[in-house]
Design a protein around this motif. Sequence first.
Motif, PDB file in Angstrom:
ATOM      1  N   SER A 288       0.828  -1.208   0.000  1.00 45.01           N
ATOM      2  CA  SER A 288       0.000   0.000   0.000  1.00 45.01           C
ATOM      3  C   SER A 288       0.863   1.260   0.000  1.00 45.01           C
ATOM      4  CB  SER A 288      -0.964  -0.003   1.186  1.00 45.01           C
ATOM      5  OG  SER A 288      -0.259   0.061   2.397  1.00 45.01           O
ATOM      6  N   LYS A 289       2.036   1.195   0.633  1.00 42.37           N
ATOM      7  CA  LYS A 289       2.949   2.334   0.629  1.00 42.37           C
ATOM      8  C   LYS A 289       3.502   2.576  -0.772  1.00 42.37           C
ATOM      9  CE  LYS A 289       6.897   4.238   3.021  1.00 42.37           C
ATOM     10  NZ  LYS A 289       7.924   4.057   4.009  1.00 42.37           N
ATOM     11  N   ALA A 290       3.786   1.495  -1.509  1.00 44.43           N
ATOM     12  CA  ALA A 290       4.273   1.639  -2.890  1.00 44.43           C
ATOM     13  C   ALA A 290       3.215   2.315  -3.757  1.00 44.43           C
ATOM     14  CB  ALA A 290       4.647   0.274  -3.460  1.00 44.43           C
ATOM     15  N   ILE A 291       1.958   1.947  -3.560  1.00 40.76           N
ATOM     16  CA  ILE A 291       0.869   2.562  -4.328  1.00 40.76           C
ATOM     17  C   ILE A 291       0.714   4.034  -3.946  1.00 40.76           C
ATOM     18  CG2 ILE A 291      -1.622   2.535  -4.720  1.00 40.76           C
ATOM     19  CD1 ILE A 291      -1.477  -0.542  -4.289  1.00 40.76           C
ATOM     20  N   LYS A 292       0.752   4.315  -2.651  1.00 40.22           N
ATOM     21  CA  LYS A 292       0.569   5.701  -2.189  1.00 40.22           C
ATOM     22  C   LYS A 292       1.689   6.617  -2.659  1.00 40.22           C
ATOM     23  CE  LYS A 292       1.509   7.250   2.103  1.00 40.22           C
ATOM     24  NZ  LYS A 292       2.394   8.337   1.985  1.00 40.22           N
ATOM     25  N   ASP A 293       2.936   6.149  -2.529  1.00 38.60           N
ATOM     26  CA  ASP A 293       4.091   6.974  -2.889  1.00 38.60           C
ATOM     27  C   ASP A 293       4.437   6.911  -4.374  1.00 38.60           C
ATOM     28  OD1 ASP A 293       4.253   7.587  -0.212  1.00 38.60           O
ATOM     29  OD2 ASP A 293       5.905   6.202   0.195  1.00 38.60           O
TER      30      ASP A 293
END
Length: 150
Positions: free
Chosen positions: A61-66
């Motif tokens: 989810s962090k990869a998608i957000k950033d």
Amino acid sequence: MKHQLARNFCAFTMLETLLVLSLISLFTLLSISSLNGSQYYDIHSESKAKHLVSQIVYLKSKAIKDQNSITLLFNRGSNEVKVVEDRKNVTIIRLENGIIKDNHNMNIVTINKDGQLNRFGSIYIKFDQTLFRFIFHIEKGSLRIEKQKD
């Protein structure tokens, strides 16, 4: 007169509440003590494996957000997973009482900015005395775990 009687019977007394809480505590203690040691260690190992899965899902989810790719490095015999974010920032996930076993088909997993995985494969990690297989699905972009038989 009716109004005063209804007010007297609205709530539990402190003694009744303490009695109920003590019974719940006693039953909980009895159920926990009825587990033998191996069942406790199995449950504890399974919670460690699920915790690692939740950390990887968070990284997805962090990869998608950033909108940055994240690479996970699984080295055989190690008790940590290296996390490389956008080829700059390196962090480590420590595996409490865990060790990465022989990985037959993969040791690097990359999560792209859309949350997709770069390849399909399995990684074996042993927590305490229990071996788990972490299966990465490329078509679903998901991860699941299986407890391996001894």
